[in-house]
Design a protein around this motif. Structure first.
Motif, PDB file in Angstrom:
ATOM      1  N   ALA A  11       0.839  -1.207   0.000  1.00 27.16           N
ATOM      2  CA  ALA A  11       0.000   0.000   0.000  1.00 27.16           C
ATOM      3  C   ALA A  11       0.872   1.254   0.000  1.00 27.16           C
ATOM      4  O   ALA A  11       0.595   2.217  -0.728  1.00 27.16           O
ATOM      5  N   ARG A  12       1.940   1.243   0.799  1.00 27.05           N
ATOM      6  CA  ARG A  12       2.856   2.384   0.854  1.00 27.05           C
ATOM      7  C   ARG A  12       3.544   2.604  -0.484  1.00 27.05           C
ATOM      8  O   ARG A  12       3.573   3.717  -1.014  1.00 27.05           O
ATOM      9  N   VAL A  13       4.096   1.532  -1.036  1.00 27.20           N
ATOM     10  CA  VAL A  13       4.818   1.633  -2.306  1.00 27.20           C
ATOM     11  C   VAL A  13       3.873   2.082  -3.424  1.00 27.20           C
ATOM     12  O   VAL A  13       4.214   2.958  -4.225  1.00 27.20           O
ATOM     13  N   TYR A  17       5.245   6.364  -1.520  1.00 23.16           N
ATOM     14  CA  TYR A  17       5.986   6.847  -0.358  1.00 23.16           C
ATOM     15  C   TYR A  17       7.154   5.932   0.000  1.00 23.16           C
ATOM     16  O   TYR A  17       7.078   4.721  -0.190  1.00 23.16           O
ATOM     17  N   THR A  18       8.198   6.526   0.564  1.00 20.94           N
ATOM     18  CA  THR A  18       9.298   5.757   1.135  1.00 20.94           C
ATOM     19  C   THR A  18       9.027   5.573   2.622  1.00 20.94           C
ATOM     20  O   THR A  18       8.168   6.264   3.202  1.00 20.94           O
ATOM     21  N   LEU A  19       9.745   4.654   3.238  1.00 19.43           N
ATOM     22  CA  LEU A  19       9.624   4.483   4.691  1.00 19.43           C
ATOM     23  C   LEU A  19       9.930   5.794   5.418  1.00 19.43           C
ATOM     24  O   LEU A  19       9.223   6.167   6.363  1.00 19.43           O
ATOM     25  N   LYS A  20      10.966   6.479   4.982  1.00 22.88           N
ATOM     26  CA  LYS A  20      11.362   7.730   5.635  1.00 22.88           C
ATOM     27  C   LYS A  20      10.257   8.777   5.535  1.00 22.88           C
ATOM     28  O   LYS A  20       9.962   9.469   6.517  1.00 22.88           O
ATOM     29  N   GLU A  21       9.634   8.895   4.381  1.00 24.05           N
ATOM     30  CA  GLU A  21       8.552   9.874   4.211  1.00 24.05           C
ATOM     31  C   GLU A  21       7.375   9.561   5.130  1.00 24.05           C
ATOM     32  O   GLU A  21       6.820  10.459   5.773  1.00 24.05           O
ATOM     33  N   VAL A  22       6.994   8.296   5.186  1.00 25.22           N
ATOM     34  CA  VAL A  22       5.876   7.899   6.038  1.00 25.22           C
ATOM     35  C   VAL A  22       6.206   8.123   7.507  1.00 25.22           C
ATOM     36  O   VAL A  22       5.379   8.612   8.275  1.00 25.22           O
ATOM     37  N   ALA A  23       7.417   7.796   7.895  1.00 21.30           N
ATOM     38  CA  ALA A  23       7.846   8.022   9.274  1.00 21.30           C
ATOM     39  C   ALA A  23       7.732   9.504   9.631  1.00 21.30           C
ATOM     40  O   ALA A  23       7.209   9.864  10.694  1.00 21.30           O
ATOM     41  N   LEU A  47      -2.478   5.036  14.274  1.00 27.49           N
ATOM     42  CA  LEU A  47      -1.523   4.892  13.183  1.00 27.49           C
ATOM     43  C   LEU A  47      -2.196   4.242  11.971  1.00 27.49           C
ATOM     44  O   LEU A  47      -1.982   4.663  10.836  1.00 27.49           O
ATOM     45  N   MET A  48      -3.028   3.249  12.208  1.00 20.34           N
ATOM     46  CA  MET A  48      -3.741   2.609  11.107  1.00 20.34           C
ATOM     47  C   MET A  48      -4.579   3.645  10.350  1.00 20.34           C
ATOM     48  O   MET A  48      -4.570   3.685   9.117  1.00 20.34           O
ATOM     49  N   GLY A  49      -5.271   4.490  11.082  1.00 16.41           N
ATOM     50  CA  GLY A  49      -6.074   5.531  10.448  1.00 16.41           C
ATOM     51  C   GLY A  49      -5.233   6.491   9.626  1.00 16.41           C
ATOM     52  O   GLY A  49      -5.614   6.873   8.513  1.00 16.41           O
ATOM     53  N   GLN A  50      -4.082   6.881  10.175  1.00 17.67           N
ATOM     54  CA  GLN A  50      -3.178   7.772   9.443  1.00 17.67           C
ATOM     55  C   GLN A  50      -2.706   7.126   8.143  1.00 17.67           C
ATOM     56  O   GLN A  50      -2.679   7.770   7.097  1.00 17.67           O
ATOM     57  N   LEU A  51      -2.323   5.863   8.221  1.00 17.11           N
ATOM     58  CA  LEU A  51      -1.805   5.177   7.038  1.00 17.11           C
ATOM     59  C   LEU A  51      -2.881   4.961   5.987  1.00 17.11           C
ATOM     60  O   LEU A  51      -2.636   5.153   4.789  1.00 17.11           O
ATOM     61  N   LEU A  52      -4.079   4.579   6.414  1.00 18.13           N
ATOM     62  CA  LEU A  52      -5.178   4.392   5.464  1.00 18.13           C
ATOM     63  C   LEU A  52      -5.470   5.690   4.723  1.00 18.13           C
ATOM     64  O   LEU A  52      -5.683   5.694   3.508  1.00 18.13           O
ATOM     65  N   SER A  53      -5.468   6.787   5.453  1.00 13.27           N
ATOM     66  CA  SER A  53      -5.720   8.087   4.845  1.00 13.27           C
ATOM     67  C   SER A  53      -4.573   8.486   3.919  1.00 13.27           C
ATOM     68  O   SER A  53      -4.806   8.929   2.783  1.00 13.27           O
ATOM     69  N   LEU A  54      -3.358   8.315   4.381  1.00 11.09           N
ATOM     70  CA  LEU A  54      -2.181   8.667   3.600  1.00 11.09           C
ATOM     71  C   LEU A  54      -2.095   7.862   2.308  1.00 11.09           C
ATOM     72  O   LEU A  54      -1.801   8.388   1.232  1.00 11.09           O
ATOM     73  N   TYR A  55      -2.390   6.568   2.398  1.00 11.66           N
ATOM     74  CA  TYR A  55      -2.283   5.678   1.243  1.00 11.66           C
ATOM     75  C   TYR A  55      -3.546   5.658   0.383  1.00 11.66           C
ATOM     76  O   TYR A  55      -3.568   5.056  -0.685  1.00 11.66           O
TER      77      TYR A  55
END
Length: 79
Positions: A11-13, A17-23, A47-55
């Motif tokens: 989902a991130r890729v 996004y890179t790991l650093k950007e997400v961090a 964190l799950m909510g942040q990632l779902l929104s970000l991705y």
């Protein structure tokens, strides 16, 4: 409900996004994000909510658990 699930890493890729950007965007360490990509069984709800929104992915599309379990399932089930 989607026919398939993706890992948090996928989902991130896919979101570009890179790991650093997400961090940086989630105010977490790279190690923390990486750890939850490998095993998200205990990922904090915020964190799950942040990632779902970000991705920009729905919750039911992302596999929550050990990444190796999902990859193992894919190897067993014929395509």
């Amino acid at each position: 409900m989607p026919e398939y699930k993706v890992t948090w890493r996928a989902a991130r890729v896919n979101a570009g996004y890179t790991l650093k950007e997400v961090a940086n965007l989630t105010d977490r360490s790279i190690d923390t994000i990486h750890r939850y990509e490998r095993d998200s069984r205990d990922i904090p709800f915020d964190l799950m909510g942040q990632l779902l929104s970000l991705y920009s992915v729905p919750q039911d599309m992302v596999f929550c658990g050990k990444e190796s379990d999902l990859i193992g399932i894919r190897k067993i089930i014929p395509a």
